[in-house]
Structure formats: C-alpha cells, structure tokens
Design an enzyme around this catalytic site. Structure first.
Site, PDB file in Angstrom:
ATOM      1  N   TYR A  17       0.844  -1.195   0.000  1.00  0.00           N
ATOM      2  CA  TYR A  17       0.000   0.000   0.000  1.00  0.00           C
ATOM      3  C   TYR A  17       0.886   1.255   0.000  1.00  0.00           C
ATOM      4  O   TYR A  17       0.678   2.183  -0.781  1.00  0.00           O
ATOM      5  CB  TYR A  17      -0.919  -0.014   1.220  1.00  0.00           C
ATOM      6  CG  TYR A  17      -1.817   1.188   1.319  1.00  0.00           C
ATOM      7  CD1 TYR A  17      -3.055   1.209   0.690  1.00  0.00           C
ATOM      8  CD2 TYR A  17      -1.423   2.316   2.041  1.00  0.00           C
ATOM      9  CE1 TYR A  17      -3.881   2.314   0.777  1.00  0.00           C
ATOM     10  CE2 TYR A  17      -2.241   3.429   2.137  1.00  0.00           C
ATOM     11  CZ  TYR A  17      -3.474   3.423   1.501  1.00  0.00           C
ATOM     12  OH  TYR A  17      -4.278   4.528   1.586  1.00  0.00           O
ATOM     13  N   HIS A  21       1.549   4.222  -3.069  1.00  0.00           N
ATOM     14  CA  HIS A  21       1.375   5.656  -2.861  1.00  0.00           C
ATOM     15  C   HIS A  21       2.684   6.408  -3.073  1.00  0.00           C
ATOM     16  O   HIS A  21       2.669   7.563  -3.509  1.00  0.00           O
ATOM     17  CB  HIS A  21       0.783   5.951  -1.479  1.00  0.00           C
ATOM     18  CG  HIS A  21      -0.695   5.766  -1.461  1.00  0.00           C
ATOM     19  ND1 HIS A  21      -1.287   4.532  -1.297  1.00  0.00           N
ATOM     20  CD2 HIS A  21      -1.699   6.659  -1.618  1.00  0.00           C
ATOM     21  CE1 HIS A  21      -2.603   4.679  -1.349  1.00  0.00           C
ATOM     22  NE2 HIS A  21      -2.876   5.959  -1.540  1.00  0.00           N
ATOM     23  N   TYR A  40      -3.402  16.807   1.391  1.00  0.00           N
ATOM     24  CA  TYR A  40      -3.955  15.444   1.451  1.00  0.00           C
ATOM     25  C   TYR A  40      -2.906  14.561   2.116  1.00  0.00           C
ATOM     26  O   TYR A  40      -1.792  14.428   1.626  1.00  0.00           O
ATOM     27  CB  TYR A  40      -4.250  14.954   0.041  1.00  0.00           C
ATOM     28  CG  TYR A  40      -5.079  13.687  -0.052  1.00  0.00           C
ATOM     29  CD1 TYR A  40      -5.190  12.780   0.991  1.00  0.00           C
ATOM     30  CD2 TYR A  40      -5.753  13.399  -1.213  1.00  0.00           C
ATOM     31  CE1 TYR A  40      -5.950  11.639   0.884  1.00  0.00           C
ATOM     32  CE2 TYR A  40      -6.520  12.249  -1.335  1.00  0.00           C
ATOM     33  CZ  TYR A  40      -6.615  11.376  -0.284  1.00  0.00           C
ATOM     34  OH  TYR A  40      -7.368  10.237  -0.389  1.00  0.00           O
TER      35      TYR A  40
END
Length: 101
Positions: A17, A21, A40
């Site tokens: 994961y 990213h 973000y």
C-alpha cells in the site's frame, strides 16, 4: 472544506500500500489538484488508515472521465484494503471535534 475518514488495510499489505502511494500515478495527482485538493495526508496505525484533505468549497465535481481514473485506482488498490463489492474502499467519515487555526 476539510474531510477526514478511516479505512482499513488487509493484514500483510502495509508495505505494498505504501509503495503504491510512493509511486502515485501523475494523472491521479493532476486530478486531485484539478479538484482543488491540497494538504492530502494519509497516516497508518497498524492496519488502520486515517486520511485527511482540504479543498475549497465549490470545488469541481467528478465527471465520467474522472470517475474512470478513480475506478482504475480503486481496482489497483483493492487487493490491499477492505473494499465494497464495487471496489470502493470502505471509508468511514470522521467527525471533527476540535480545531486550532
């Protein structure tokens, strides 16, 4: 507008994961910026993910083309997260209870 939500990783998927990213698609970054998204951030605590972003009120809504990109991203990330049947991540919104500006 500030938004925050929690999601959950599948056990053993933390590194993948993070890697995905770290290599976020440039077109996904462009999409987020085009929607006015800034600041973000996603944090991880064990398998729990805490996501937060800010964008101006009245920012552009998603179009069909945007939805196609988002759906591809969701399908790419689905092996690593808890998702709904349509591969959207299970994301529970958080209530803001304090803010210091």
């Amino acid at each position: 507008m500030r938004s925050a939500w929690v999601m959950k990783l599948k056990p053993g998927q933390e590194a993948e994961y993070k890697r995905k990213h770290d290599e976020i698609w440039p077109e996904m970054v462009e999409l987020l910026r085009a929607q006015g998204v800034h600041n973000y951030t996603i944090y991880r605590y064990g398998l729990l993910l805490f996501a937060y972003n800010e964008k101006p009120d009245g920012s552009p809504a998603q179009t069909a083309a945007i939805n196609d990109l988002v759906k591809r991203w969701q399908a790419w990330m689905a092996p690593h997260m808890e998702t709904h049947e349509d591969l959207r991540p299970v994301a529970d919104p958080l209530e803001e209870v304090f803010r210091l500006d």
